[in-house]
Design a protein around this motif. Structure first.
Motif, PDB file in Angstrom:
ATOM      1  N   ARG A  88       0.829  -1.204   0.000  1.00 34.54           N
ATOM      2  CA  ARG A  88       0.000   0.000   0.000  1.00 34.54           C
ATOM      3  C   ARG A  88       0.872   1.267   0.000  1.00 34.54           C
ATOM      4  O   ARG A  88       0.568   2.254  -0.670  1.00 34.54           O
ATOM      5  N   ILE A  89       1.991   1.229   0.736  1.00 33.32           N
ATOM      6  CA  ILE A  89       2.888   2.391   0.815  1.00 33.32           C
ATOM      7  C   ILE A  89       3.486   2.697  -0.552  1.00 33.32           C
ATOM      8  O   ILE A  89       3.483   3.852  -1.012  1.00 33.32           O
ATOM      9  N   SER A  90       4.002   1.675  -1.227  1.00 35.60           N
ATOM     10  CA  SER A  90       4.599   1.876  -2.554  1.00 35.60           C
ATOM     11  C   SER A  90       3.561   2.366  -3.550  1.00 35.60           C
ATOM     12  O   SER A  90       3.827   3.255  -4.368  1.00 35.60           O
ATOM     13  N   ASN A  91       2.379   1.790  -3.480  1.00 32.85           N
ATOM     14  CA  ASN A  91       1.339   2.145  -4.443  1.00 32.85           C
ATOM     15  C   ASN A  91       0.754   3.529  -4.190  1.00 32.85           C
ATOM     16  O   ASN A  91       0.380   4.224  -5.138  1.00 32.85           O
ATOM     17  N   LYS A  92       0.698   3.947  -2.940  1.00 33.70           N
ATOM     18  CA  LYS A  92       0.234   5.312  -2.656  1.00 33.70           C
ATOM     19  C   LYS A  92       1.202   6.317  -3.273  1.00 33.70           C
ATOM     20  O   LYS A  92       0.782   7.351  -3.813  1.00 33.70           O
ATOM     21  N   MET A  93       2.505   6.014  -3.222  1.00 31.06           N
ATOM     22  CA  MET A  93       3.486   6.903  -3.833  1.00 31.06           C
ATOM     23  C   MET A  93       3.312   6.951  -5.349  1.00 31.06           C
ATOM     24  O   MET A  93       3.449   8.013  -5.969  1.00 31.06           O
ATOM     25  N   VAL A  94       3.007   5.816  -5.948  1.00 26.93           N
ATOM     26  CA  VAL A  94       2.701   5.789  -7.378  1.00 26.93           C
ATOM     27  C   VAL A  94       1.514   6.707  -7.673  1.00 26.93           C
ATOM     28  O   VAL A  94       1.562   7.539  -8.590  1.00 26.93           O
ATOM     29  N   ALA A  95       0.458   6.580  -6.892  1.00 23.28           N
ATOM     30  CA  ALA A  95      -0.751   7.375  -7.116  1.00 23.28           C
ATOM     31  C   ALA A  95      -0.462   8.868  -6.985  1.00 23.28           C
ATOM     32  O   ALA A  95      -0.947   9.683  -7.788  1.00 23.28           O
ATOM     33  N   GLN A  96       0.316   9.236  -5.982  1.00 17.55           N
ATOM     34  CA  GLN A  96       0.643  10.646  -5.771  1.00 17.55           C
ATOM     35  C   GLN A  96       1.486  11.191  -6.926  1.00 17.55           C
ATOM     36  O   GLN A  96       1.300  12.338  -7.345  1.00 17.55           O
ATOM     37  N   THR A  97       2.388  10.372  -7.431  1.00 14.45           N
ATOM     38  CA  THR A  97       3.216  10.794  -8.559  1.00 14.45           C
ATOM     39  C   THR A  97       2.377  10.973  -9.808  1.00 14.45           C
ATOM     40  O   THR A  97       2.541  11.951 -10.561  1.00 14.45           O
ATOM     41  N   ASN A 154     -12.531 -10.796   0.821  1.00 14.53           N
ATOM     42  CA  ASN A 154     -13.409 -11.199  -0.285  1.00 14.53           C
ATOM     43  C   ASN A 154     -13.783 -10.070  -1.245  1.00 14.53           C
ATOM     44  O   ASN A 154     -14.760 -10.194  -1.996  1.00 14.53           O
ATOM     45  N   ARG A 155     -13.014  -8.989  -1.243  1.00 17.83           N
ATOM     46  CA  ARG A 155     -13.297  -7.920  -2.199  1.00 17.83           C
ATOM     47  C   ARG A 155     -11.990  -7.352  -2.707  1.00 17.83           C
ATOM     48  O   ARG A 155     -10.942  -7.460  -2.069  1.00 17.83           O
ATOM     49  N   ALA A 156     -12.066  -6.729  -3.885  1.00 21.61           N
ATOM     50  CA  ALA A 156     -10.891  -6.108  -4.487  1.00 21.61           C
ATOM     51  C   ALA A 156     -10.738  -4.692  -3.958  1.00 21.61           C
ATOM     52  O   ALA A 156     -11.666  -3.885  -4.042  1.00 21.61           O
ATOM     53  N   GLU A 157      -9.573  -4.409  -3.414  1.00 22.35           N
ATOM     54  CA  GLU A 157      -9.277  -3.084  -2.884  1.00 22.35           C
ATOM     55  C   GLU A 157      -8.164  -2.455  -3.728  1.00 22.35           C
ATOM     56  O   GLU A 157      -7.118  -3.053  -3.942  1.00 22.35           O
ATOM     57  N   ILE A 158      -8.390  -1.232  -4.192  1.00 19.46           N
ATOM     58  CA  ILE A 158      -7.392  -0.531  -4.985  1.00 19.46           C
ATOM     59  C   ILE A 158      -6.306   0.010  -4.050  1.00 19.46           C
ATOM     60  O   ILE A 158      -6.591   0.797  -3.143  1.00 19.46           O
ATOM     61  N   LEU A 159      -5.072  -0.411  -4.279  1.00 20.77           N
ATOM     62  CA  LEU A 159      -3.958   0.079  -3.468  1.00 20.77           C
ATOM     63  C   LEU A 159      -3.362   1.352  -4.065  1.00 20.77           C
ATOM     64  O   LEU A 159      -2.779   2.163  -3.336  1.00 20.77           O
ATOM     65  N   SER A 160      -3.490   1.536  -5.377  1.00 26.50           N
ATOM     66  CA  SER A 160      -2.826   2.651  -6.072  1.00 26.50           C
ATOM     67  C   SER A 160      -3.768   3.839  -6.260  1.00 26.50           C
ATOM     68  O   SER A 160      -3.812   4.457  -7.324  1.00 26.50           O
ATOM     69  N   ALA A 161      -4.524   4.153  -5.212  1.00 34.06           N
ATOM     70  CA  ALA A 161      -5.404   5.327  -5.221  1.00 34.06           C
ATOM     71  C   ALA A 161      -4.866   6.338  -4.217  1.00 34.06           C
ATOM     72  O   ALA A 161      -4.286   5.965  -3.194  1.00 34.06           O
ATOM     73  N   VAL A 162      -5.041   7.632  -4.534  1.00 36.67           N
ATOM     74  CA  VAL A 162      -4.544   8.672  -3.643  1.00 36.67           C
ATOM     75  C   VAL A 162      -5.342   8.631  -2.331  1.00 36.67           C
ATOM     76  O   VAL A 162      -6.565   8.551  -2.353  1.00 36.67           O
TER      77      VAL A 162
END
Length: 252
Positions: free
Chosen positions: A15-24, A244-252
């Motif tokens: 989640r940490i890596s993907n949040k940085m992707v989203a912010q970029t 049991n659900r898909a959670e988006i990790l790469s969202a701001v």
């Protein structure tokens, strides 16, 4: 095929890596305007990632020379940033990978520059809407092939076709892991192959063409276009299957 099952603490690291992707991606989308060069945007993205303690994961990956894939107009994926200056009416796709503490994030967006045509807006909307439609329809126990069919049918419903020979993928300790997830059904039977389970983490990335889904790689050995030579679009998120659900990790 060995698809990793991640522990909750692993998913928090992802989640940490993907949040940085989203912010970029948000930073680049806000700054992509007429007069900006692709190299300037790439530098902006790389600097932001490093300033936040990450590493631009694509730089040097398989020999790619930059931290941000910048794909303009007919280039659908893997565009190399150069001195091209964005102009009114362009479409540009940004695809970014980040590594932090040994865990990887990956996502992409396509944006219009200035005033774009309705046809090009429809193209961008298709890749974005396909992505969210697929994520909303993920269920534990469904097969990845069924997910590929969901992607393909939605793309066709908008009057477009998926780019072939490229796909979504697992992600974790490496930027690309099992499984491969095409945006179209391979073979006649969607009821085959591995099933989606809690703890799996993977990237979905619809890549949209207008008439032909046959891919062509340009002379730079990276930029991927459709053989029809028409504009394309690309969106991507990293998702984790949690409770049991898909959670988006790469969202701001």
């Amino acid at each position: 095929m060995a698809i990793a099952i991640r522990k909750p603490q692993d998913i928090e690291c992802l989640r940490i890596s993907n949040k940085m992707v989203a912010q970029t991606l948000e930073l680049l989308s806000q700054n992509a305007r007429p007069g900006m060069t692709l190299l300037e945007l790439n530098e902006m993205g790389e600097e932001f990632i490093r300033a936040n303690g990450g590493r631009p994961a694509f730089k040097g990956l398989y020999g790619f020379p930059a931290g941000v894939c910048t794909s303009v107009n007919e280039v659908i994926i893997h565009g190399i940033p150069n001195n091209y200056t964005l102009k009114d009416g362009d479409i540009v796709g940004f695809d970014i990978g980040v590594e932090k503490n040994g865990w990887y994030g990956d996502a992409a967006v396509s944006v219009g520059i200035g005033e774009i045509s309705k046809e090009n807006q429809d193209l961008i909307d298709c890749s974005r809407d396909t992505l969210y439609h697929a994520i909303e329809n993920i269920k534990v126990g469904m097969r990845f092939k069924e997910l590929s069919l969901v992607l393909e049918e939605f793309i066709h419903s908008r009057g477009f076709v998926p780019l072939r020979s490229f796909c979504g993928h697992g992600i974790g300790r490496k930027p690309h892991e099992e499984p491969e997830i095409p945006n179209y059904l391979e073979g006649p039977n969607a009821k085959q192959g591995p099933k989606i389970k809690n703890g799996m983490v993977f990237c979905l990335e619809p890549m949209i063409c207008q008439k032909s889904g046959t891919a062509k790689i340009l002379e730079d050995k990276w930029s991927v276009v459709s053989e029809d030579g028409l504009f394309g679009s690309h969106y991507e998120h990293t998702v984790a299957i949690v409770n049991n659900r898909a959670e988006i990790l790469s969202a701001v």
